[in-house]
Design a protein around this motif. Structure first.
Motif, mmCIF file in Angstrom:
data_model
loop_
_atom_site.group_PDB
_atom_site.id
_atom_site.type_symbol
_atom_site.label_atom_id
_atom_site.label_comp_id
_atom_site.label_asym_id
_atom_site.label_seq_id
_atom_site.Cartn_x
_atom_site.Cartn_y
_atom_site.Cartn_z
ATOM 1 N N LEU A 164 36.143 46.411 35.488
ATOM 2 C CA LEU A 164 35.879 47.812 35.174
ATOM 3 C C LEU A 164 37.146 48.659 35.285
ATOM 4 C CD1 LEU A 164 33.844 50.099 34.588
ATOM 5 C CD2 LEU A 164 33.489 50.242 37.043
ATOM 6 N N VAL A 165 37.917 48.438 36.312
ATOM 7 C CA VAL A 165 39.162 49.189 36.503
ATOM 8 C C VAL A 165 40.150 48.873 35.378
ATOM 9 C CG1 VAL A 165 41.184 49.398 38.010
ATOM 10 C CG2 VAL A 165 38.892 49.437 38.989
ATOM 11 N N CYS A 166 40.286 47.588 35.053
ATOM 12 C CA CYS A 166 41.206 47.191 33.982
ATOM 13 C C CYS A 166 40.743 47.731 32.632
ATOM 14 C CB CYS A 166 41.338 45.675 33.931
ATOM 15 S SG CYS A 166 42.172 44.980 35.364
ATOM 16 N N PHE A 167 39.442 47.677 32.368
ATOM 17 C CA PHE A 167 38.880 48.204 31.131
ATOM 18 C C PHE A 167 39.208 49.687 30.998
ATOM 19 C CE2 PHE A 167 35.473 50.127 28.663
ATOM 20 C CZ PHE A 167 35.358 49.268 27.585
ATOM 21 N N SER A 168 38.983 50.438 32.063
ATOM 22 C CA SER A 168 39.258 51.873 32.032
ATOM 23 C C SER A 168 40.746 52.154 31.823
ATOM 24 C CB SER A 168 38.792 52.521 33.337
ATOM 25 O OG SER A 168 37.415 52.353 33.510
ATOM 26 N N ALA A 169 41.594 51.388 32.476
ATOM 27 C CA ALA A 169 43.037 51.600 32.350
ATOM 28 C C ALA A 169 43.523 51.282 30.939
ATOM 29 C CB ALA A 169 43.783 50.743 33.371
ATOM 30 N N LEU B 72 50.627 48.632 26.113
ATOM 31 C CA LEU B 72 49.219 48.294 25.945
ATOM 32 C C LEU B 72 49.016 46.779 26.010
ATOM 33 C CD1 LEU B 72 46.423 49.518 25.362
ATOM 34 C CD2 LEU B 72 46.928 49.231 22.937
ATOM 35 N N VAL B 73 49.884 46.041 25.347
ATOM 36 C CA VAL B 73 49.814 44.569 25.397
ATOM 37 C C VAL B 73 50.085 44.090 26.820
ATOM 38 C CG1 VAL B 73 50.879 42.447 24.555
ATOM 39 C CG2 VAL B 73 50.384 44.296 22.960
ATOM 40 N N ALA B 74 51.078 44.671 27.470
ATOM 41 C CA ALA B 74 51.388 44.279 28.852
ATOM 42 C C ALA B 74 50.232 44.578 29.794
ATOM 43 C CB ALA B 74 52.654 45.004 29.320
ATOM 44 N N ALA B 75 49.573 45.711 29.606
ATOM 45 C CA ALA B 75 48.431 46.061 30.463
ATOM 46 C C ALA B 75 47.286 45.068 30.282
ATOM 47 C CB ALA B 75 47.960 47.477 30.160
ATOM 48 N N ALA B 76 47.042 44.644 29.049
ATOM 49 C CA ALA B 76 45.987 43.651 28.803
ATOM 50 C C ALA B 76 46.359 42.310 29.435
ATOM 51 C CB ALA B 76 45.753 43.498 27.313
ATOM 52 N N LEU B 77 47.615 41.908 29.319
ATOM 53 C CA LEU B 77 48.044 40.637 29.916
ATOM 54 C C LEU B 77 48.003 40.691 31.443
ATOM 55 C CD1 LEU B 77 50.978 39.652 27.547
ATOM 56 C CD2 LEU B 77 48.660 38.713 27.619
ATOM 57 N N VAL B 78 48.374 41.816 32.015
ATOM 58 C CA VAL B 78 48.293 41.977 33.467
ATOM 59 C C VAL B 78 46.836 41.906 33.917
ATOM 60 C CG1 VAL B 78 48.587 43.668 35.321
ATOM 61 C CG2 VAL B 78 50.461 43.210 33.758
ATOM 62 N N SER B 79 45.934 42.482 33.137
ATOM 63 C CA SER B 79 44.505 42.433 33.468
ATOM 64 C C SER B 79 44.001 40.998 33.490
ATOM 65 C CB SER B 79 43.707 43.247 32.453
ATOM 66 O OG SER B 79 44.104 44.587 32.468
ATOM 67 N N VAL B 80 44.379 40.217 32.490
ATOM 68 C CA VAL B 80 43.982 38.803 32.455
ATOM 69 C C VAL B 80 44.584 38.061 33.645
ATOM 70 C CG1 VAL B 80 44.190 36.659 31.151
ATOM 71 C CG2 VAL B 80 43.628 38.770 29.964
ATOM 72 N N GLY B 81 45.840 38.354 33.945
ATOM 73 C CA GLY B 81 46.503 37.712 35.082
ATOM 74 C C GLY B 81 45.839 38.048 36.413
ATOM 75 N N LEU B 82 45.462 39.303 36.586
ATOM 76 C CA LEU B 82 44.791 39.698 37.825
ATOM 77 C C LEU B 82 43.452 38.987 37.987
ATOM 78 C CD1 LEU B 82 45.500 43.543 37.937
ATOM 79 C CD2 LEU B 82 46.367 41.794 39.506
ATOM 80 N N ALA C 289 33.799 37.769 34.437
ATOM 81 C CA ALA C 289 34.722 38.906 34.334
ATOM 82 C C ALA C 289 35.995 38.515 33.588
ATOM 83 C CB ALA C 289 35.065 39.435 35.721
ATOM 84 N N LEU C 290 36.455 37.286 33.763
ATOM 85 C CA LEU C 290 37.635 36.820 33.030
ATOM 86 C C LEU C 290 37.343 36.773 31.534
ATOM 87 C CD1 LEU C 290 40.505 35.706 32.989
ATOM 88 C CD2 LEU C 290 39.564 33.449 33.434
ATOM 89 N N PHE C 291 36.196 36.233 31.160
ATOM 90 C CA PHE C 291 35.827 36.207 29.748
ATOM 91 C C PHE C 291 35.607 37.619 29.207
ATOM 92 C CE2 PHE C 291 34.731 31.669 30.403
ATOM 93 C CZ PHE C 291 35.532 31.160 29.392
ATOM 94 N N ALA C 292 35.031 38.504 30.002
ATOM 95 C CA ALA C 292 34.848 39.895 29.579
ATOM 96 C C ALA C 292 36.198 40.567 29.350
ATOM 97 C CB ALA C 292 34.038 40.666 30.608
ATOM 98 N N THR C 293 37.163 40.262 30.192
ATOM 99 C CA THR C 293 38.505 40.806 30.027
ATOM 100 C C THR C 293 39.130 40.303 28.739
ATOM 101 O OG1 THR C 293 38.783 40.933 32.421
ATOM 102 C CG2 THR C 293 40.785 40.998 31.101
ATOM 103 N N LEU C 294 39.030 39.006 28.505
ATOM 104 C CA LEU C 294 39.581 38.435 27.270
ATOM 105 C C LEU C 294 38.876 39.007 26.039
ATOM 106 C CD1 LEU C 294 39.951 34.726 28.394
ATOM 107 C CD2 LEU C 294 41.805 36.305 27.872
#
Length: 102
Positions: free
Chosen positions: A15-20, A40-50, A81-86
């Motif tokens: 949820l936090v990553c989605f909002s960010a 934006l790409v870096a934020a998505a990759l950081v979200s997957v990494g987290l 949550a990992l699949f939701a992030t992807l």
């Protein structure tokens, strides 16, 4: 780490990553940050990494729950949550096109 935290943390992190990421997307598309697509790409990759780091932490002895319901549930929710992030963040970062403001 308590059982409630182990169970709720994966989806809360999503949820936090989605909002960010979507907030950053809105800022970039509004013209408030031209050329911010790499961020934006870096934020998505950081979200997957987290999410990946959280999965490894919940599998470890130190942070993971003892075998049983809580461990199984927290790991299943972490995978979800990992699949939701992807599914929800990576396409926005990679394929998003913004119309010029105005």
């Amino acid at each position: 780490m308590s059982a409630i935290l182990r169970i709720s943390l994966p989806l809360t992190l999503w949820l936090v990553c989605f909002s960010a990421v979507y907030g950053l997307h809105g800022l970039i598309c509004s013209g408030g940050w031209p050329g911010g697509r790499p961020a934006l790409v870096a934020a998505a990759l950081v979200s997957v990494g987290l999410q990946g780091v959280l999965f490894l932490a919940l599998r470890s002895r130190r942070f993971g729950a003892p075998p049983g319901f809580v461990r199984h549930t927290s790991l299943v929710l972490c995978i979800a949550a990992l699949f939701a992030t992807l599914w929800s963040l990576v396409p926005v970062a990679v394929t998003s096109t913004c119309l010029p403001p105005g």
